[in-house]
Write a protein that holds these residues in place. Sequence first.
Motif, PDB file in Angstrom:
ATOM      1  N   SER A   2      -3.861  -2.568  56.927  1.00  0.00           N
ATOM      2  CA  SER A   2      -5.129  -2.603  56.214  1.00  0.00           C
ATOM      3  C   SER A   2      -5.891  -1.312  56.441  1.00  0.00           C
ATOM      4  N   SER A   3      -6.737  -1.010  55.485  1.00  0.00           N
ATOM      5  CA  SER A   3      -7.549   0.199  55.544  1.00  0.00           C
ATOM      6  C   SER A   3      -8.744  -0.031  56.459  1.00  0.00           C
ATOM      7  N   LEU A   4      -9.049   0.952  57.276  1.00  0.00           N
ATOM      8  CA  LEU A   4     -10.186   0.888  58.188  1.00  0.00           C
ATOM      9  C   LEU A   4     -11.215   1.937  57.805  1.00  0.00           C
ATOM     10  N   SER A   5     -12.469   1.707  58.171  1.00  0.00           N
ATOM     11  CA  SER A   5     -13.519   2.702  57.957  1.00  0.00           C
ATOM     12  C   SER A   5     -13.807   3.405  59.284  1.00  0.00           C
ATOM     13  N   TYR A   6     -13.984   4.717  59.190  1.00  0.00           N
ATOM     14  CA  TYR A   6     -14.159   5.551  60.374  1.00  0.00           C
ATOM     15  C   TYR A   6     -15.410   6.413  60.269  1.00  0.00           C
ATOM     16  N   THR A   7     -15.969   6.737  61.431  1.00  0.00           N
ATOM     17  CA  THR A   7     -16.919   7.825  61.610  1.00  0.00           C
ATOM     18  C   THR A   7     -16.374   8.660  62.759  1.00  0.00           C
ATOM     19  N   LEU A   8     -16.415   9.965  62.596  1.00  0.00           N
ATOM     20  CA  LEU A   8     -16.020  10.870  63.670  1.00  0.00           C
ATOM     21  C   LEU A   8     -17.267  11.484  64.283  1.00  0.00           C
ATOM     22  N   VAL A   9     -17.229  11.706  65.585  1.00  0.00           N
ATOM     23  CA  VAL A   9     -18.303  12.387  66.298  1.00  0.00           C
ATOM     24  C   VAL A   9     -17.706  13.668  66.868  1.00  0.00           C
ATOM     25  N   VAL A  10     -18.277  14.799  66.489  1.00  0.00           N
ATOM     26  CA  VAL A  10     -17.765  16.105  66.914  1.00  0.00           C
ATOM     27  C   VAL A  10     -18.810  16.746  67.821  1.00  0.00           C
ATOM     28  N   ASN A  11     -18.427  17.009  69.071  1.00  0.00           N
ATOM     29  CA  ASN A  11     -19.349  17.561  70.068  1.00  0.00           C
ATOM     30  C   ASN A  11     -19.112  19.038  70.374  1.00  0.00           C
ATOM     31  N   SER A  12     -18.072  19.619  69.826  1.00  0.00           N
ATOM     32  CA  SER A  12     -17.720  21.005  70.158  1.00  0.00           C
ATOM     33  C   SER A  12     -18.054  21.943  69.019  1.00  0.00           C
ATOM     34  N   GLY A  34      -4.860   6.456  53.767  1.00  0.00           N
ATOM     35  CA  GLY A  34      -5.580   5.466  52.976  1.00  0.00           C
ATOM     36  C   GLY A  34      -6.794   4.854  53.643  1.00  0.00           C
ATOM     37  N   HIS A  35      -7.192   5.386  54.791  1.00  0.00           N
ATOM     38  CA  HIS A  35      -8.400   4.900  55.453  1.00  0.00           C
ATOM     39  C   HIS A  35      -9.628   5.555  54.824  1.00  0.00           C
ATOM     40  N   THR A  36     -10.788   5.030  55.143  1.00  0.00           N
ATOM     41  CA  THR A  36     -12.049   5.564  54.650  1.00  0.00           C
ATOM     42  C   THR A  36     -12.748   6.326  55.765  1.00  0.00           C
ATOM     43  N   LEU A  37     -13.120   7.549  55.493  1.00  0.00           N
ATOM     44  CA  LEU A  37     -13.939   8.328  56.417  1.00  0.00           C
ATOM     45  C   LEU A  37     -15.344   8.345  55.839  1.00  0.00           C
ATOM     46  N   THR A  38     -16.230   7.596  56.442  1.00  0.00           N
ATOM     47  CA  THR A  38     -17.585   7.457  55.929  1.00  0.00           C
ATOM     48  C   THR A  38     -18.439   8.665  56.277  1.00  0.00           C
ATOM     49  N   SER A  39     -18.339   9.111  57.527  1.00  0.00           N
ATOM     50  CA  SER A  39     -19.184  10.229  57.945  1.00  0.00           C
ATOM     51  C   SER A  39     -18.581  10.950  59.144  1.00  0.00           C
ATOM     52  N   VAL A  40     -19.059  12.173  59.310  1.00  0.00           N
ATOM     53  CA  VAL A  40     -18.774  12.952  60.514  1.00  0.00           C
ATOM     54  C   VAL A  40     -20.132  13.322  61.083  1.00  0.00           C
ATOM     55  N   PHE A  41     -20.373  12.937  62.333  1.00  0.00           N
ATOM     56  CA  PHE A  41     -21.640  13.214  62.998  1.00  0.00           C
ATOM     57  C   PHE A  41     -21.411  14.340  63.993  1.00  0.00           C
ATOM     58  N   PHE A  42     -22.093  15.447  63.788  1.00  0.00           N
ATOM     59  CA  PHE A  42     -21.964  16.620  64.648  1.00  0.00           C
ATOM     60  C   PHE A  42     -23.096  16.593  65.663  1.00  0.00           C
ATOM     61  N   TYR A  43     -22.733  16.547  66.943  1.00  0.00           N
ATOM     62  CA  TYR A  43     -23.698  16.388  68.023  1.00  0.00           C
ATOM     63  C   TYR A  43     -23.485  17.482  69.055  1.00  0.00           C
ATOM     64  N   GLN A  44     -24.477  17.738  69.883  1.00  0.00           N
ATOM     65  CA  GLN A  44     -24.434  18.790  70.894  1.00  0.00           C
ATOM     66  C   GLN A  44     -23.999  20.100  70.232  1.00  0.00           C
ATOM     67  N   ASP A  45     -23.051  20.843  70.820  1.00  0.00           N
ATOM     68  CA  ASP A  45     -22.615  22.104  70.219  1.00  0.00           C
ATOM     69  C   ASP A  45     -21.868  21.903  68.901  1.00  0.00           C
ATOM     70  N   GLY A  46     -21.514  20.677  68.596  1.00  0.00           N
ATOM     71  CA  GLY A  46     -20.861  20.386  67.325  1.00  0.00           C
ATOM     72  C   GLY A  46     -21.712  20.739  66.120  1.00  0.00           C
ATOM     73  N   VAL A  47     -23.028  20.833  66.304  1.00  0.00           N
ATOM     74  CA  VAL A  47     -23.903  21.168  65.175  1.00  0.00           C
ATOM     75  C   VAL A  47     -23.608  22.555  64.611  1.00  0.00           C
ATOM     76  N   TYR A  48     -22.970  23.416  65.401  1.00  0.00           N
ATOM     77  CA  TYR A  48     -22.620  24.751  64.897  1.00  0.00           C
ATOM     78  C   TYR A  48     -21.626  24.676  63.734  1.00  0.00           C
ATOM     79  N   ASN A  49     -20.924  23.550  63.583  1.00  0.00           N
ATOM     80  CA  ASN A  49     -20.037  23.360  62.438  1.00  0.00           C
ATOM     81  C   ASN A  49     -20.813  23.375  61.129  1.00  0.00           C
TER      82      ASN A  49
END
Length: 131
Positions: A2-12, A34-49
């Motif tokens: 089955s398809s899952l929904s994801y959020t990634l958190v990027v700290n670098s 075939g999964h769903t990527l809803t969002s990527v949350f950039f945190y800490q130094d990850g905001v430089y992305n």
Amino acid sequence: MSSLSYTLVVNSGVYGTQSSRSAYLFAQSLLKQGHTLTSVFFYQDGVYNGSALTVPANDEFDLVKAWQALALEHSVRLETCVAAALRRGVVGEGEAQQHGLAQDNLALSFEQAGLGSLAEAMLTQDRVVQF
């Protein structure tokens, strides 16, 4: 499967370590499966992305543009933590106006969000994966 929904958190940061690139490759793999990527949350130094002022060398992979293309192609929200971003000089248009700054530098397709957005993702997504 089955398809899952994801959020990634990027700290670098966008460069200097492999974490952000690994998150991007993981995102691509999720979508291909075939999964769903809803969002990527950039945190800490990850905001430089999310900086529009990143200019990699001609022979280097442009990760900021890659995130932007992924967001446009798959309707993925790219969110930079507003507090972490402001501390590191990654500023959206609204925040630039609010703080009397002459300009902003948040890359297109990125938006600034609070930690509440990450908390909501943790409650509503099937999986939250941190890099």
